[in-house]
Enzyme design. Structure first.
Site, short mmCIF file in Angstrom:
data_model
loop_
_atom_site.label_atom_id
_atom_site.label_comp_id
_atom_site.label_asym_id
_atom_site.label_seq_id
_atom_site.Cartn_x
_atom_site.Cartn_y
_atom_site.Cartn_z
N HIS A 76 3.04 6.74 6.67
CA HIS A 76 2.97 5.56 7.54
C HIS A 76 4.23 5.49 8.38
O HIS A 76 5.32 5.80 7.88
CB HIS A 76 2.82 4.28 6.69
CG HIS A 76 2.29 3.13 7.46
ND1 HIS A 76 3.09 2.34 8.25
CD2 HIS A 76 1.03 2.64 7.58
CE1 HIS A 76 2.34 1.41 8.82
NE2 HIS A 76 1.09 1.58 8.43
N ASP A 119 -5.71 3.40 4.12
CA ASP A 119 -6.93 4.20 4.26
C ASP A 119 -7.22 5.09 3.04
O ASP A 119 -8.25 5.76 3.01
CB ASP A 119 -6.82 5.10 5.51
CG ASP A 119 -6.89 4.28 6.79
OD1 ASP A 119 -7.67 3.32 6.83
OD2 ASP A 119 -6.18 4.62 7.75
C1 LIG Z 1 -4.34 2.31 9.34
C2 LIG Z 1 -3.36 3.40 9.60
O1 LIG Z 1 -3.20 3.79 10.72
S1 LIG Z 1 -2.44 4.00 8.31
C3 LIG Z 1 -2.15 5.71 8.75
C4 LIG Z 1 -3.42 6.50 8.67
N1 LIG Z 1 -3.20 7.92 8.97
C5 LIG Z 1 -3.21 8.88 8.02
O2 LIG Z 1 -3.38 8.63 6.85
C6 LIG Z 1 -3.06 10.28 8.54
C7 LIG Z 1 -2.01 11.06 7.73
N2 LIG Z 1 -0.70 10.53 8.01
C8 LIG Z 1 -0.03 10.87 9.15
O3 LIG Z 1 -0.48 11.66 9.98
C9 LIG Z 1 1.35 10.24 9.37
O4 LIG Z 1 1.92 9.84 8.17
C10 LIG Z 1 1.30 9.05 10.37
C11 LIG Z 1 0.75 9.52 11.71
C12 LIG Z 1 0.41 7.95 9.83
C13 LIG Z 1 2.68 8.44 10.56
O5 LIG Z 1 3.53 9.44 10.87
P1 LIG Z 1 4.92 9.36 11.65
O6 LIG Z 1 5.75 8.27 11.18
O7 LIG Z 1 4.67 9.41 13.11
O8 LIG Z 1 5.54 10.71 11.16
P2 LIG Z 1 5.28 12.15 11.76
O9 LIG Z 1 3.87 12.37 12.16
O10 LIG Z 1 6.32 12.34 12.82
O11 LIG Z 1 5.60 13.00 10.48
C14 LIG Z 1 6.92 13.12 9.93
C15 LIG Z 1 6.92 14.23 8.90
O12 LIG Z 1 6.20 13.82 7.76
C16 LIG Z 1 5.11 14.70 7.51
N3 LIG Z 1 3.96 13.92 7.13
C17 LIG Z 1 3.60 12.69 7.58
N4 LIG Z 1 2.46 12.31 7.00
C18 LIG Z 1 2.09 13.30 6.18
C19 LIG Z 1 0.97 13.48 5.34
N5 LIG Z 1 0.02 12.57 5.23
N6 LIG Z 1 0.89 14.63 4.64
C20 LIG Z 1 1.85 15.57 4.73
N7 LIG Z 1 2.93 15.44 5.54
C21 LIG Z 1 3.04 14.33 6.24
C22 LIG Z 1 4.86 15.39 8.85
O13 LIG Z 1 4.22 16.64 8.71
C23 LIG Z 1 6.25 15.51 9.40
O14 LIG Z 1 6.87 16.60 8.75
P3 LIG Z 1 8.00 17.50 9.51
O15 LIG Z 1 9.12 16.54 9.79
O16 LIG Z 1 8.32 18.53 8.50
O17 LIG Z 1 7.35 18.01 10.75
O1 LIG Z 2 0.60 -0.24 11.22
C1 LIG Z 2 0.20 0.91 11.48
O2 LIG Z 2 0.86 1.73 12.18
C2 LIG Z 2 -1.09 1.38 10.97
C3 LIG Z 2 -1.69 0.51 9.94
O3 LIG Z 2 -1.34 0.56 8.80
C4 LIG Z 2 -2.67 -0.47 10.36
O4 LIG Z 2 -2.99 -0.54 11.55
O5 LIG Z 2 -3.18 -1.22 9.51
#
Ligand SMILES: CC(=O)SCCNC(=O)CCNC(=O)[C@H](O)C(C)(C)COP(=O)(O)OP(=O)(O)OC[C@H]1O[C@@H](n2cnc3c(N)ncnc32)[C@H](O)[C@@H]1OP(=O)(O)O
Ligand SMILES: O=C([O-])CC(=O)C(=O)O
Length: 377
Positions: free
Chosen positions: A258, A312
């Site tokens: 997150h 999620d």
């Molecule tokens: C309701 C919602 O929106 S909640 C979020 C729902 N999304 C997911 O569950 C998808 C999986 N999670 C992700 O893609 C990410 O954690 C995000 C997009 C939600 C947030 O990510 P950000 O804060 O932007 O971090 P970013 O994408 O820059 O990742 C940072 C590092 O953590 C790692 N990382 C982040 N999430 C994950 C994950 N779920 N699994 C493995 N590695 C991860 C990335 O690969 C990256 O690694 P690196 O620095 O070695 O390249």
């Molecule tokens: O806050 C965020 O970036 C994503 C999230 O958890 C939501 O929308 O509920």
């Protein structure tokens, strides 16, 4: 000026709606802890809170519930259009198109006065559930059901989606899930809604954009991706090896991580408990067990990096139990989040609705000569 990649840490406005303590894993709607709302409130009451900034008095709540209930039915024109929408379309595309069409059907679509926004917002909050339920019925080869005004928002949604009145336990489960998903500050879809609305476009356009944003697997679409992950893993016995392989290939575990939480998402905590309850009671224990193993195995590598289950991760187990296929998981999220989107638009409009227009650091060349087409190599 420093570049804030992904706008991380950028404060672009002020808001009273939601406070997230990402380090401690705490979430509040108008100062009320999310766990209390999930346990004690209803979707209607929480929506009142998000639109008015306070909990309603008894008679206010009764009036608000009636107001929402009377707005549930869809225009005949839209129901006719549904029969021409391709049923193979993803339910989020169906919802996105339906919201856009509702805008075309509203003769005062462009009225963005505060009062008109409130009225149109209530309309969308009431109708989202009807649209999603109608889509589910049509995909199952059944007729959409007319909404019932005598049921709560959660119970009526389940009734329209499944064709039977839910038990009080199912209604409570749906209410809790809707409350947990209703609001979360300036997440991608809310920010999208505000960015669109700051141009003074109409509410339907801003909400259509928000639905489009929520669909993505890095945002609301992750709940569907989690269930696909469970299916790919197949059995609890395979889960550890599967996680190790994924992480070795530097792939992401869906439903984890997150932008704001660097601890366990408190909503995931509540949903984990609800998922465990339904798994134990109704025998979905395989899905739940797989998730527990994924959480533990991935956690060994990811927790030290501040990556934990998010909202999620466990929600799909609950939605499956309530009768929904995985393609409806993100639309259910939208049925809840519409309250947060509308609340934020009302709040931002009342503040100043300043046009959102960030900038990028230019890293290209200047004064590049224009080479005529015939002279280009
Ligand atoms: C309701 C919602 O929106 S909640 C979020 C729902 N999304 C997911 O569950 C998808 C999986 N999670 C992700 O893609 C990410 O954690 C995000 C997009 C939600 C947030 O990510 P950000 O804060 O932007 O971090 P970013 O994408 O820059 O990742 C940072 C590092 O953590 C790692 N990382 C982040 N999430 C994950 C994950 N779920 N699994 C493995 N590695 C991860 C990335 O690969 C990256 O690694 P690196 O620095 O070695 O390249
Ligand atoms: O806050 C965020 O970036 C994503 C999230 O958890 C939501 O929308 O509920």
């Amino acid at each position: 000026m420093e570049v804030a990649r992904g706008l991380e840490g950028v404060l672009f406005t002020e808001s009273r709606m939601c406070f997230i303590d990402g380090e401690a894993g705490r979430l509040y709607y108008y100062g009320i802890p999310i766990q209390e709302l999930a346990e004690k409130s209803t979707f209607e009451e929480t929506t009142f809170l998000l639109l008015h900034g306070r909990l309603p008095k008894r008679e206010e709540l009764e009036g608000f519930k009636k107001e929402l209930a009377r707005r549930r039915a869809l225009p005949e024109h839209l129901l006719e259009s549904f029969r021409r929408y391709p049923l193979s379309a993803h339910p989020m595309s169906f919802l996105r198109t339906a919201v856009s069409e509702l805008g075309m059907l509203d003769p005062t679509e462009g009225d963005i006065s505060q009062e008109a926004l409130y009225q149109k917002g209530l309309d969308l909050i009431a109708k989202f559930a009807t649209i999603v339920a109608a889509n589910k019925r049509l995909r199952e080869g059944k007729e959409p059901l007319a909404p019932r005004e005598d049921l709560s928002h959660a119970a009526n949604f389940l009734y329209m989606a499944n064709g039977i009145e839910p038990s009080p336990e199912q209604e409570r489960l749906m209410d809790a899930a809707l409350i947990l998903h209703a609001e979360h500050g300036f997440n991608a879809s809310t920010f999208t809604a505000i960015a669109a609305f700051s141009t003074e476009t109409d509410l339907y356009s801003a909400i259509t954009a928000a639905v489009a944003s929520l669909k993505g697997p890095r945002h609301g679409g992750a709940n569907e991706a989690v269930m696909k992950m469970i299916r790919e893993i197949g059995t609890p016995e395979r889960a550890r090896e599967w996680v190790r392989e994924k992480l070795a290939k530097k792939e992401r575990i869906m439903g984890m991580g997150h932008r704001v939480y660097k601890a366990f998402d408190p909503r995931a905590g509540v949903l984990e408990r609800l998922a465990r309850q339904v798994a134990e009671k109704h025998g979905h224990s395989k899905e739940y067990q797989i998730l527990k193993i994924v959480e533990e195995e991935a956690g060994k590598v990811l927790n030290p990096r501040g990556i934990y289950p998010n909202v999620d991760f466990y929600s799909g187990v609950v939605y499956s139990d309530l009768g929904f296929g995985l393609e409806f998981f993100t639309p259910i999220f939208a049925v809840a989040r519409i309250s947060g989107w509308v609340g934020h638009i009302l709040e931002y409009k009342a503040l100043d609705n300043r046009l959102l227009r960030p900038d990028a650091k230019y890293i290209g060349p200047l004064d590049v000569p224009y080479v005529p087409l015939e002279a280009r190599a």
